[in-house]
Motif scaffolding. Sequence first.
Motif, PDB file in Angstrom:
ATOM      1  N   VAL A 186      53.696  19.384 -78.744  1.00  0.00           N
ATOM      2  CA  VAL A 186      53.180  19.975 -77.508  1.00  0.00           C
ATOM      3  C   VAL A 186      53.515  21.465 -77.446  1.00  0.00           C
ATOM      4  CG1 VAL A 186      53.416  19.991 -74.988  1.00  0.00           C
ATOM      5  CG2 VAL A 186      53.173  17.824 -76.214  1.00  0.00           C
ATOM      6  N   GLU A 187      54.722  21.825 -77.858  1.00  0.00           N
ATOM      7  CA  GLU A 187      55.119  23.229 -77.862  1.00  0.00           C
ATOM      8  C   GLU A 187      54.275  24.036 -78.849  1.00  0.00           C
ATOM      9  OE1 GLU A 187      59.779  22.223 -76.690  1.00  0.00           O
ATOM     10  OE2 GLU A 187      59.206  22.605 -78.775  1.00  0.00           O
ATOM     11  N   GLU A 188      53.928  23.426 -79.995  1.00  0.00           N
ATOM     12  CA  GLU A 188      53.065  24.104 -80.958  1.00  0.00           C
ATOM     13  C   GLU A 188      51.671  24.334 -80.382  1.00  0.00           C
ATOM     14  OE1 GLU A 188      53.226  21.640 -84.412  1.00  0.00           O
ATOM     15  OE2 GLU A 188      54.908  22.743 -85.297  1.00  0.00           O
ATOM     16  N   ASP A 189      51.152  23.354 -79.658  1.00  0.00           N
ATOM     17  CA  ASP A 189      49.852  23.530 -78.995  1.00  0.00           C
ATOM     18  C   ASP A 189      49.913  24.646 -77.958  1.00  0.00           C
ATOM     19  OD1 ASP A 189      48.644  21.605 -80.469  1.00  0.00           O
ATOM     20  OD2 ASP A 189      48.267  20.211 -78.819  1.00  0.00           O
ATOM     21  N   PHE A 190      51.002  24.674 -77.212  1.00  0.00           N
ATOM     22  CA  PHE A 190      51.199  25.727 -76.214  1.00  0.00           C
ATOM     23  C   PHE A 190      51.252  27.086 -76.888  1.00  0.00           C
ATOM     24  CE2 PHE A 190      54.345  27.770 -73.094  1.00  0.00           C
ATOM     25  CZ  PHE A 190      53.333  28.182 -72.233  1.00  0.00           C
ATOM     26  N   LYS A 192      49.857  28.005 -79.734  1.00  0.00           N
ATOM     27  CA  LYS A 192      48.518  28.385 -80.180  1.00  0.00           C
ATOM     28  C   LYS A 192      47.646  28.820 -79.003  1.00  0.00           C
ATOM     29  CE  LYS A 192      48.657  25.218 -84.132  1.00  0.00           C
ATOM     30  NZ  LYS A 192      48.122  23.940 -84.692  1.00  0.00           N
ATOM     31  N   SER A 193      47.774  28.124 -77.889  1.00  0.00           N
ATOM     32  CA  SER A 193      46.970  28.453 -76.714  1.00  0.00           C
ATOM     33  C   SER A 193      47.282  29.851 -76.199  1.00  0.00           C
ATOM     34  CB  SER A 193      47.215  27.422 -75.607  1.00  0.00           C
ATOM     35  OG  SER A 193      46.575  27.795 -74.412  1.00  0.00           O
ATOM     36  N   ILE A 194      48.555  30.201 -76.143  1.00  0.00           N
ATOM     37  CA  ILE A 194      48.946  31.527 -75.647  1.00  0.00           C
ATOM     38  C   ILE A 194      48.432  32.614 -76.580  1.00  0.00           C
ATOM     39  CG2 ILE A 194      50.900  33.015 -75.088  1.00  0.00           C
ATOM     40  CD1 ILE A 194      50.282  30.700 -73.093  1.00  0.00           C
ATOM     41  N   GLU A 195      48.513  32.367 -77.882  1.00  0.00           N
ATOM     42  CA  GLU A 195      48.013  33.351 -78.847  1.00  0.00           C
ATOM     43  C   GLU A 195      46.507  33.577 -78.694  1.00  0.00           C
ATOM     44  OE1 GLU A 195      49.096  31.873 -82.656  1.00  0.00           O
ATOM     45  OE2 GLU A 195      51.231  32.368 -82.455  1.00  0.00           O
ATOM     46  N   GLU A 196      45.777  32.497 -78.391  1.00  0.00           N
ATOM     47  CA  GLU A 196      44.314  32.579 -78.304  1.00  0.00           C
ATOM     48  C   GLU A 196      43.828  33.157 -76.987  1.00  0.00           C
ATOM     49  OE1 GLU A 196      43.138  28.575 -78.914  1.00  0.00           O
ATOM     50  OE2 GLU A 196      43.572  28.569 -81.080  1.00  0.00           O
ATOM     51  N   LYS A 197      44.542  32.894 -75.905  1.00  0.00           N
ATOM     52  CA  LYS A 197      43.994  33.192 -74.586  1.00  0.00           C
ATOM     53  C   LYS A 197      44.567  34.434 -73.910  1.00  0.00           C
ATOM     54  CE  LYS A 197      42.736  28.379 -73.908  1.00  0.00           C
ATOM     55  NZ  LYS A 197      42.839  27.159 -73.101  1.00  0.00           N
ATOM     56  N   VAL A 347      51.217  16.752 -69.575  1.00  0.00           N
ATOM     57  CA  VAL A 347      50.430  17.049 -70.771  1.00  0.00           C
ATOM     58  C   VAL A 347      49.723  15.778 -71.226  1.00  0.00           C
ATOM     59  CG1 VAL A 347      50.475  17.958 -73.121  1.00  0.00           C
ATOM     60  CG2 VAL A 347      52.151  18.775 -71.439  1.00  0.00           C
ATOM     61  N   ASP A 348      48.431  15.848 -71.351  1.00  0.00           N
ATOM     62  CA  ASP A 348      47.667  14.708 -71.856  1.00  0.00           C
ATOM     63  C   ASP A 348      47.747  14.647 -73.371  1.00  0.00           C
ATOM     64  OD1 ASP A 348      46.884  13.969 -69.334  1.00  0.00           O
ATOM     65  OD2 ASP A 348      44.942  14.998 -69.426  1.00  0.00           O
ATOM     66  N   GLY A 349      47.588  13.418 -73.901  1.00  0.00           N
ATOM     67  CA  GLY A 349      47.500  13.253 -75.345  1.00  0.00           C
ATOM     68  C   GLY A 349      48.837  13.219 -76.049  1.00  0.00           C
ATOM     69  N   HIS A 350      48.763  13.262 -77.379  1.00  0.00           N
ATOM     70  CA  HIS A 350      49.936  13.244 -78.258  1.00  0.00           C
ATOM     71  C   HIS A 350      50.782  11.973 -78.072  1.00  0.00           C
ATOM     72  CE1 HIS A 350      49.234  17.382 -79.491  1.00  0.00           C
ATOM     73  NE2 HIS A 350      49.179  17.753 -78.229  1.00  0.00           N
ATOM     74  N   LEU A 351      50.167  10.899 -77.613  1.00  0.00           N
ATOM     75  CA  LEU A 351      50.929   9.676 -77.376  1.00  0.00           C
ATOM     76  C   LEU A 351      51.311   8.963 -78.663  1.00  0.00           C
ATOM     77  CD1 LEU A 351      49.121   8.294 -74.201  1.00  0.00           C
ATOM     78  CD2 LEU A 351      51.182   9.689 -74.357  1.00  0.00           C
ATOM     79  N   ASP A 352      50.762   9.414 -79.788  1.00  0.00           N
ATOM     80  CA  ASP A 352      51.143   8.849 -81.085  1.00  0.00           C
ATOM     81  C   ASP A 352      52.241   9.659 -81.753  1.00  0.00           C
ATOM     82  OD1 ASP A 352      49.516  11.063 -81.425  1.00  0.00           O
ATOM     83  OD2 ASP A 352      48.659  10.343 -83.312  1.00  0.00           O
ATOM     84  N   LYS A 353      52.788  10.649 -81.031  1.00  0.00           N
ATOM     85  CA  LYS A 353      53.796  11.533 -81.626  1.00  0.00           C
ATOM     86  C   LYS A 353      55.076  11.537 -80.790  1.00  0.00           C
ATOM     87  CE  LYS A 353      50.382  14.722 -83.606  1.00  0.00           C
ATOM     88  NZ  LYS A 353      49.168  14.172 -82.966  1.00  0.00           N
ATOM     89  N   GLY A 480      45.675  24.207 -70.395  1.00  0.00           N
ATOM     90  CA  GLY A 480      45.022  22.948 -70.073  1.00  0.00           C
ATOM     91  C   GLY A 480      45.955  21.857 -69.595  1.00  0.00           C
ATOM     92  N   PHE A 481      47.166  22.219 -69.219  1.00  0.00           N
ATOM     93  CA  PHE A 481      48.098  21.212 -68.713  1.00  0.00           C
ATOM     94  C   PHE A 481      47.686  20.763 -67.308  1.00  0.00           C
ATOM     95  CE2 PHE A 481      51.378  23.663 -71.433  1.00  0.00           C
ATOM     96  CZ  PHE A 481      50.962  22.976 -72.573  1.00  0.00           C
ATOM     97  N   LYS A 482      48.122  19.576 -66.932  1.00  0.00           N
ATOM     98  CA  LYS A 482      47.724  18.981 -65.661  1.00  0.00           C
ATOM     99  C   LYS A 482      48.874  19.019 -64.646  1.00  0.00           C
ATOM    100  CE  LYS A 482      43.910  17.767 -67.753  1.00  0.00           C
ATOM    101  NZ  LYS A 482      42.654  18.498 -67.538  1.00  0.00           N
ATOM    102  N   ASP A 483      48.504  18.924 -63.382  1.00  0.00           N
ATOM    103  CA  ASP A 483      49.482  18.824 -62.298  1.00  0.00           C
ATOM    104  C   ASP A 483      50.548  19.920 -62.419  1.00  0.00           C
ATOM    105  OD1 ASP A 483      50.630  17.823 -60.007  1.00  0.00           O
ATOM    106  OD2 ASP A 483      51.742  16.224 -61.021  1.00  0.00           O
ATOM    107  N   VAL A 484      50.105  21.148 -62.605  1.00  0.00           N
ATOM    108  CA  VAL A 484      51.027  22.282 -62.744  1.00  0.00           C
ATOM    109  C   VAL A 484      51.682  22.568 -61.390  1.00  0.00           C
ATOM    110  CG1 VAL A 484      51.257  24.718 -63.351  1.00  0.00           C
ATOM    111  CG2 VAL A 484      49.641  23.254 -64.596  1.00  0.00           C
ATOM    112  N   ARG A 485      52.981  22.568 -61.382  1.00  0.00           N
ATOM    113  CA  ARG A 485      53.722  22.784 -60.139  1.00  0.00           C
ATOM    114  C   ARG A 485      54.782  23.864 -60.341  1.00  0.00           C
ATOM    115  NH1 ARG A 485      54.833  16.744 -57.563  1.00  0.00           N
ATOM    116  NH2 ARG A 485      52.658  15.994 -57.697  1.00  0.00           N
ATOM    117  N   SER A 486      54.765  24.844 -59.486  1.00  0.00           N
ATOM    118  CA  SER A 486      55.801  25.873 -59.533  1.00  0.00           C
ATOM    119  C   SER A 486      57.001  25.417 -58.716  1.00  0.00           C
ATOM    120  CB  SER A 486      55.268  27.192 -58.981  1.00  0.00           C
ATOM    121  OG  SER A 486      54.951  27.067 -57.604  1.00  0.00           O
ATOM    122  N   TYR A 487      58.135  26.027 -58.970  1.00  0.00           N
ATOM    123  CA  TYR A 487      59.325  25.726 -58.180  1.00  0.00           C
ATOM    124  C   TYR A 487      60.199  26.967 -58.066  1.00  0.00           C
ATOM    125  CZ  TYR A 487      61.899  25.488 -62.605  1.00  0.00           C
ATOM    126  OH  TYR A 487      62.462  25.810 -63.820  1.00  0.00           O
TER     127      TYR A 487
END
Length: 567
Positions: A186-190, A192-197, A347-353, A480-487
């Motif tokens: 998940v951190e690797e996906d994050f 890549k996303s930051i680098e792209e966006k 975070v959705d997905g990655h349930l096989d990891k 693309g993460f879900k239910d983002v909540r600040s604190y």
Amino acid sequence: MNQSEIFDAIVVGTGISGGWAAKELCENGLKTLVLERGPMVKHIEDYPTMNDDPWDYPLKDKLSKSDKEKYHIQSRLNWAPVESNKHFFVNDLEHPYVQTKRFDWIRGYQVGGRSLTWGRQSYRWSDIDFEANKKEGIGVDWPIRYKDISPWYDKVEEYIGVSGQALGLQQLPDGKFQPPMKLNCVEEDFQKSIEEKFDDGRLVTIGRTAHITDPNADFEGRGVCQNRDRCWRGCPFGGYFSSNSSTLPAAERTGNMTLRPNSIVYEVVYDDKTKKATGVKIIDAVTHEKIEFKARVIFLCASAMASVGILLQSKSERFPNGLGNDSDTLGRGIMDHHYKLGATAKVDGHLDKYYKGRRANGFYIPRFVNMDEKTKRNDYIRGFGFQGTASRGDWSEAIGELGFGKELKESILKPGHWTIGATGFGEFLPYDDNRVTLSPTEKDKWGLPQLAFDVEFKENELNMRKDIIKVIVEMFEAAGFKDVRSYEEPSGPGLGIHEMGGARMGHDPKTSILNKYNQVHLVPNVYVTDGAFMTSSNCVNPSLTYMAFTARAANHAAKQLKAGKFS
């Protein structure tokens, strides 16, 4: 002990800075007395909970109601203290202080100090940080630059073992690294996303942490990190750096160290004739006996606020307001880092990891704001970074769901979904009216004046905190993460456990307490090398910088002493 003996050096404190001072002074041949206000803690031998599991405790490693009262300030951390490490935190009822404004003073009084419980994140400063005060007209100018401290960063990193990834960033210089720990999926996906966006310098990397990761490296008996994530109990493998596992044993091996626990230093003794310090006065923490020890060089490494307190108490006819305090800057410019604010998400997905072990580290997002015109903010100066992690939940997610029988049993055996979280750490500016003083009325159990804190976030900090929350929410949503909540949890300065300032370095004794070698301008055989010397705070964890400055100062002191400067 022979109280009439004159040591070459006295080191006050055994934490991150004190351990390094002891090591460097002893290895330079100086007969050194090391004083610690708390009890003895021997590596491995005095880690009583190092192998315990949560089920070994009646409350599953939570504090009891009575302990929550004893640790009512320390517990503001939320993650500590717990039953398995409470012995490495102070009892707040026994160690009170005055809060004119809320200040969360997190402490550990024992041999090793907070080196047993520190977060181990280890980052270098750059000239962006050392030059900021001068460029922006804030506080006073640092009397050194990156080139002065860079070789000492090298020395410290090679000795303690810092794992990390080289990035080539101007604001975060690379160091002498052990192999980096790995980001999870998940951190690797994050990453890549930051680098792209984003195209404003944002990036995600693995944290730089003082853990040995190379099994073939030689660290004088310390072993490689086992990924147990029980660091706050003391590591029997020595996988992470602490004074107990590393610098204090190195000092002891020289035969030049005398270590005395339960020794509360309350005054540096000044001789008006020689214009130098002659030693320190202590109170035995157990017997309450008052004793004076003598030395040619004094190193204050008691932790930032404690060292400031000792200097404030060191009054004489020459220094009625505290040792070296002609400038009235002693106790001023107290800083910390922003903490207890950020965001979480699902975070959705990655349930096989999954991931292996319990990595005692997370991802890091270096500072990227106020770096150039493109990233300039109009409502605050300086910057911030983020520390975070992604992980999978556990069987407890199934409790609130409908299910029974075979289906429920199988679901309980499976890991839960992925979540991610990040906490902001932001820079705190040095203000002269953010200060610590001695209470004129309140005393501790040894009859010493309590410290009184009058420190607060000001407009720059409050505006930065708003942006910290806005930015991390923006990044999580972009990924693309879900239910983002600040604190943003209630907190005061101090809760970042990076308290700094109070005896700042500078060029001029009229505006600072210490010179470029951490010597008190007006009493040059007294050095202060814990967080008290900090002239500004940057946004990165400061312990690596404390160690580098301490090693540099100790070698300077040894040369000065051998040259007869302190005779």
